[in-house]
Design a protein around this motif. Structure first.
Motif, PDB file in Angstrom:
ATOM      1  N   GLU A 156     -77.417 -54.345 -22.524  1.00 30.25           N
ATOM      2  CA  GLU A 156     -76.335 -53.420 -22.871  1.00 30.25           C
ATOM      3  C   GLU A 156     -76.279 -53.111 -24.364  1.00 30.25           C
ATOM      4  O   GLU A 156     -75.793 -52.057 -24.752  1.00 30.25           O
ATOM      5  CB  GLU A 156     -74.993 -53.981 -22.401  1.00 30.25           C
ATOM      6  CG  GLU A 156     -74.845 -53.955 -20.887  1.00 30.25           C
ATOM      7  CD  GLU A 156     -73.457 -54.350 -20.416  1.00 30.25           C
ATOM      8  OE1 GLU A 156     -72.580 -54.635 -21.251  1.00 30.25           O
ATOM      9  OE2 GLU A 156     -73.250 -54.358 -19.186  1.00 30.25           O
ATOM     10  N   THR A 157     -76.786 -54.006 -25.182  1.00 27.77           N
ATOM     11  CA  THR A 157     -76.812 -53.765 -26.632  1.00 27.77           C
ATOM     12  C   THR A 157     -78.189 -53.295 -27.104  1.00 27.77           C
ATOM     13  O   THR A 157     -78.455 -53.241 -28.298  1.00 27.77           O
ATOM     14  CB  THR A 157     -76.391 -55.031 -27.401  1.00 27.77           C
ATOM     15  OG1 THR A 157     -77.258 -56.112 -27.036  1.00 27.77           O
ATOM     16  CG2 THR A 157     -74.950 -55.391 -27.115  1.00 27.77           C
ATOM     17  N   ASN A 158     -79.035 -52.963 -26.155  1.00 29.24           N
ATOM     18  CA  ASN A 158     -80.384 -52.450 -26.416  1.00 29.24           C
ATOM     19  C   ASN A 158     -81.243 -53.402 -27.238  1.00 29.24           C
ATOM     20  O   ASN A 158     -82.122 -52.970 -27.987  1.00 29.24           O
ATOM     21  CB  ASN A 158     -80.322 -51.066 -27.054  1.00 29.24           C
ATOM     22  CG  ASN A 158     -79.751 -50.041 -26.105  1.00 29.24           C
ATOM     23  OD1 ASN A 158     -80.173 -49.944 -24.954  1.00 29.24           O
ATOM     24  ND2 ASN A 158     -78.764 -49.302 -26.560  1.00 29.24           N
ATOM     25  N   GLN A 159     -80.996 -54.698 -27.103  1.00 23.38           N
ATOM     26  CA  GLN A 159     -81.843 -55.693 -27.754  1.00 23.38           C
ATOM     27  C   GLN A 159     -83.065 -56.019 -26.904  1.00 23.38           C
ATOM     28  O   GLN A 159     -84.051 -56.537 -27.413  1.00 23.38           O
ATOM     29  CB  GLN A 159     -81.049 -56.966 -28.033  1.00 23.38           C
ATOM     30  CG  GLN A 159     -79.950 -56.768 -29.046  1.00 23.38           C
ATOM     31  CD  GLN A 159     -79.097 -58.013 -29.234  1.00 23.38           C
ATOM     32  OE1 GLN A 159     -79.396 -59.078 -28.710  1.00 23.38           O
ATOM     33  NE2 GLN A 159     -78.023 -57.875 -29.976  1.00 23.38           N
ATOM     34  N   ARG A 160     -82.973 -55.726 -25.612  1.00 30.90           N
ATOM     35  CA  ARG A 160     -84.084 -55.914 -24.678  1.00 30.90           C
ATOM     36  C   ARG A 160     -84.124 -54.735 -23.715  1.00 30.90           C
ATOM     37  O   ARG A 160     -83.108 -54.115 -23.442  1.00 30.90           O
ATOM     38  CB  ARG A 160     -83.910 -57.189 -23.839  1.00 30.90           C
ATOM     39  CG  ARG A 160     -84.074 -58.454 -24.587  1.00 30.90           C
ATOM     40  CD  ARG A 160     -84.054 -59.611 -23.615  1.00 30.90           C
ATOM     41  NE  ARG A 160     -84.062 -60.866 -24.339  1.00 30.90           N
ATOM     42  CZ  ARG A 160     -83.837 -62.030 -23.783  1.00 30.90           C
ATOM     43  NH1 ARG A 160     -83.585 -62.124 -22.496  1.00 30.90           N
ATOM     44  NH2 ARG A 160     -83.869 -63.126 -24.501  1.00 30.90           N
ATOM     45  N   VAL A 161     -85.309 -54.499 -23.183  1.00 29.58           N
ATOM     46  CA  VAL A 161     -85.492 -53.476 -22.153  1.00 29.58           C
ATOM     47  C   VAL A 161     -85.791 -54.208 -20.848  1.00 29.58           C
ATOM     48  O   VAL A 161     -86.694 -55.051 -20.803  1.00 29.58           O
ATOM     49  CB  VAL A 161     -86.658 -52.531 -22.513  1.00 29.58           C
ATOM     50  CG1 VAL A 161     -86.898 -51.530 -21.407  1.00 29.58           C
ATOM     51  CG2 VAL A 161     -86.382 -51.825 -23.837  1.00 29.58           C
ATOM     52  N   PRO A 162     -85.046 -53.912 -19.792  1.00 31.97           N
ATOM     53  CA  PRO A 162     -85.260 -54.640 -18.540  1.00 31.97           C
ATOM     54  C   PRO A 162     -86.577 -54.293 -17.860  1.00 31.97           C
ATOM     55  O   PRO A 162     -87.032 -53.152 -17.918  1.00 31.97           O
ATOM     56  CB  PRO A 162     -84.072 -54.215 -17.674  1.00 31.97           C
ATOM     57  CG  PRO A 162     -83.587 -52.942 -18.251  1.00 31.97           C
ATOM     58  CD  PRO A 162     -83.942 -52.956 -19.704  1.00 31.97           C
ATOM     59  N   HIS A 163     -87.155 -55.304 -17.216  1.00 27.65           N
ATOM     60  CA  HIS A 163     -88.323 -55.084 -16.372  1.00 27.65           C
ATOM     61  C   HIS A 163     -87.872 -54.363 -15.109  1.00 27.65           C
ATOM     62  O   HIS A 163     -86.691 -54.416 -14.738  1.00 27.65           O
ATOM     63  CB  HIS A 163     -88.975 -56.414 -15.986  1.00 27.65           C
ATOM     64  CG  HIS A 163     -89.621 -57.100 -17.128  1.00 27.65           C
ATOM     65  ND1 HIS A 163     -89.053 -58.191 -17.745  1.00 27.65           N
ATOM     66  CD2 HIS A 163     -90.777 -56.853 -17.779  1.00 27.65           C
ATOM     67  CE1 HIS A 163     -89.837 -58.598 -18.714  1.00 27.65           C
ATOM     68  NE2 HIS A 163     -90.889 -57.794 -18.775  1.00 27.65           N
ATOM     69  N   LEU A 164     -88.790 -53.740 -14.435  1.00 29.69           N
ATOM     70  CA  LEU A 164     -88.474 -52.985 -13.230  1.00 29.69           C
ATOM     71  C   LEU A 164     -87.760 -53.852 -12.192  1.00 29.69           C
ATOM     72  O   LEU A 164     -86.801 -53.399 -11.561  1.00 29.69           O
ATOM     73  CB  LEU A 164     -89.744 -52.376 -12.629  1.00 29.69           C
ATOM     74  CG  LEU A 164     -89.549 -51.576 -11.351  1.00 29.69           C
ATOM     75  CD1 LEU A 164     -88.580 -50.421 -11.576  1.00 29.69           C
ATOM     76  CD2 LEU A 164     -90.881 -51.077 -10.831  1.00 29.69           C
ATOM     77  N   THR A 165     -88.179 -55.090 -12.029  1.00 31.32           N
ATOM     78  CA  THR A 165     -87.530 -55.949 -11.029  1.00 31.32           C
ATOM     79  C   THR A 165     -86.051 -56.143 -11.341  1.00 31.32           C
ATOM     80  O   THR A 165     -85.219 -56.137 -10.430  1.00 31.32           O
ATOM     81  CB  THR A 165     -88.225 -57.320 -10.926  1.00 31.32           C
ATOM     82  OG1 THR A 165     -88.297 -57.904 -12.229  1.00 31.32           O
ATOM     83  CG2 THR A 165     -89.619 -57.201 -10.339  1.00 31.32           C
ATOM     84  N   ASN A 166     -85.704 -56.286 -12.609  1.00 33.62           N
ATOM     85  CA  ASN A 166     -84.300 -56.442 -12.973  1.00 33.62           C
ATOM     86  C   ASN A 166     -83.533 -55.126 -12.873  1.00 33.62           C
ATOM     87  O   ASN A 166     -82.345 -55.130 -12.540  1.00 33.62           O
ATOM     88  CB  ASN A 166     -84.146 -57.057 -14.361  1.00 33.62           C
ATOM     89  CG  ASN A 166     -84.385 -58.548 -14.346  1.00 33.62           C
ATOM     90  OD1 ASN A 166     -84.472 -59.163 -13.282  1.00 33.62           O
ATOM     91  ND2 ASN A 166     -84.483 -59.148 -15.502  1.00 33.62           N
TER      92      ASN A 166
END
Length: 70
Positions: A35-45
């Motif tokens: 939500e804070t754009n510190q990580r980009v989720p993998h497709l599974t998530n």
């Protein structure tokens, strides 16, 4: 962009990050990072989050929502 959409849908459904974590099986800290754009989720998530939020994956990952597919 996806983090903004995740937060937007989560709040529209009146869920906390912990609520979403329990529903999706994705760690609450990880959701916070998305939500804070510190990580980009993998497709599974992304799939897990979309299912938990009961929304289209397209809505989470695209800038615009198309009314219909041509």
């Amino acid at each position: 962009m996806i983090g903004v959409r995740i937060r937007e849908v989560r709040k529209d459904k009146e869920l906390t990050q912990d609520d979403l974590a329990k529903l999706s099986g994705v760690n609450g800290c990880t959701i916070s990072h998305y939500e804070t754009n510190q990580r980009v989720p993998h497709l599974t998530n992304i799939i897990k989050l979309a299912r938990a939020l009961k929304c289209d994956i397209d809505y989470l990952v695209t800038k615009e929502v198309k009314d219909s597919i041509q």
